[in-house]
Write a protein that holds these residues in place. Sequence first.
Motif, PDB file in Angstrom:
ATOM      1  N   GLU A  10       1.026  -1.177  -0.025  1.00 49.17           N
ATOM      2  CA  GLU A  10      -0.172   0.066   0.096  1.00 49.17           C
ATOM      3  C   GLU A  10       0.789   1.195  -0.020  1.00 49.17           C
ATOM      4  O   GLU A  10       1.765   1.535   0.708  1.00 49.17           O
ATOM      5  CB  GLU A  10      -0.948   0.036   1.150  1.00 49.17           C
ATOM      6  N   VAL A  11       0.374   2.182  -0.895  1.00 52.38           N
ATOM      7  CA  VAL A  11       1.371   3.222  -1.077  1.00 52.38           C
ATOM      8  C   VAL A  11       0.232   4.563  -0.800  1.00 52.38           C
ATOM      9  O   VAL A  11      -0.591   4.710  -1.513  1.00 52.38           O
ATOM     10  CB  VAL A  11       2.139   3.712  -2.426  1.00 52.38           C
ATOM     11  N   PHE A  12       0.682   5.468   0.203  1.00 48.82           N
ATOM     12  CA  PHE A  12       0.071   6.613   0.463  1.00 48.82           C
ATOM     13  C   PHE A  12       0.836   7.906  -0.166  1.00 48.82           C
ATOM     14  O   PHE A  12       1.976   8.036   0.335  1.00 48.82           O
ATOM     15  CB  PHE A  12      -0.398   6.861   1.816  1.00 48.82           C
ATOM     16  N   GLU A  13       0.065   8.812  -0.951  1.00 45.47           N
ATOM     17  CA  GLU A  13       0.797   9.845  -1.603  1.00 45.47           C
ATOM     18  C   GLU A  13      -0.207  11.209  -1.676  1.00 45.47           C
ATOM     19  O   GLU A  13      -1.534  10.949  -1.494  1.00 45.47           O
ATOM     20  CB  GLU A  13       1.308   9.531  -2.876  1.00 45.47           C
ATOM     21  N   ASP A  14       0.429  12.311  -1.918  1.00 43.07           N
ATOM     22  CA  ASP A  14      -0.491  13.476  -2.246  1.00 43.07           C
ATOM     23  C   ASP A  14       0.429  14.023  -3.501  1.00 43.07           C
ATOM     24  O   ASP A  14       1.568  14.262  -3.299  1.00 43.07           O
ATOM     25  CB  ASP A  14      -0.366  14.420  -0.924  1.00 43.07           C
ATOM     26  N   ILE A  15      -0.333  14.307  -4.311  1.00 37.92           N
ATOM     27  CA  ILE A  15       0.285  14.886  -5.620  1.00 37.92           C
ATOM     28  C   ILE A  15       1.189  16.258  -5.347  1.00 37.92           C
ATOM     29  O   ILE A  15       2.398  16.486  -5.866  1.00 37.92           O
ATOM     30  CB  ILE A  15      -0.646  15.060  -6.775  1.00 37.92           C
TER      31      ILE A  15
END
Length: 308
Positions: A97-102
């Motif tokens: 699982e990868v959590f990101e914000d552009i």
Amino acid sequence: MSNRHSQAAKSAARERIRAERERQKKQEKTRRQLLVAGAVVGVLAVAGGIGFGIMKLTEPTGWAAAAEAKLVKPAHTQGRNGTEILIGDPKAKETLEVFEDIRCPACAGFEQTSGPDLLKDLKEGRFKVRYTMYSFIDTMGAGGEGSKNALSALGAALNVSPDAFLKYKTALYSAKNHPDEREDLYAKDSVLLKVAAEVPELKGNKEFEKAVKEGTYDRWTMEMTALFGRKGVKGTPTFFHGDKKLVMDRIPQRQMTQAEYNKISQNNFRKMIDKEFGPAKGIQKGEKDPSAGGKGIQKGEKDPTAGN
């Protein structure tokens, strides 16, 4: 006429006069309200029409309105609201699982250094990847709408294909395109479409462009960002395997070139992934990855993993 009857008649007359005055006051009050309401909505209308006009004036706008719009889920999503972006070989047993914000600069740094490694493992079936995209930077000190607007555009790309989504995300995070988080460039559709032109599946894609301009996936974006805090994640990039949070080694706090920084960052990601998922495909347990840094420094070459 007796005094009693005279007083009663006078009282009745006064009550009628009082009631008439009250009725006139109410009429005048109603007339003023109608005039004020009419000025607000631009027309004099019946009470129902005025009520509708006032209601329209108080309706939410922008992203607040998007939260109440009709939900359109991009293709290639899962879950009740389409908030599960799961990409990879269905036969892969594990999921990263990868959590990101552009808009996140740390995410951009990760994608520029280790993004290719992650995509290589994804395509080789080492694991599937579930992406959870946030927009919390929009709500921080700098403010803005870039995270949400870019995520909506990513939804439009995902609707085209998972590959288009991955390529577009890579382009948005690239050193060439990614803005300083204080610059809300991704709030502009024109900027997002310019970056999308670098992706073959999106270049000249009228359906994609229409979805970006019309905000087709704005409501979906609000559903995605409502996941903020899932698994306790409040910062990005963050990685999970099941309920286990994966942690990369820290990069030494010392002066170094960009190339040195990138190499250390890349090696730290590989180390974290190898520790959790075992050796990469084609590398036996205990065998050194020939593409990794560290030992094997050539004579006269500076070891980027060394201390001061």
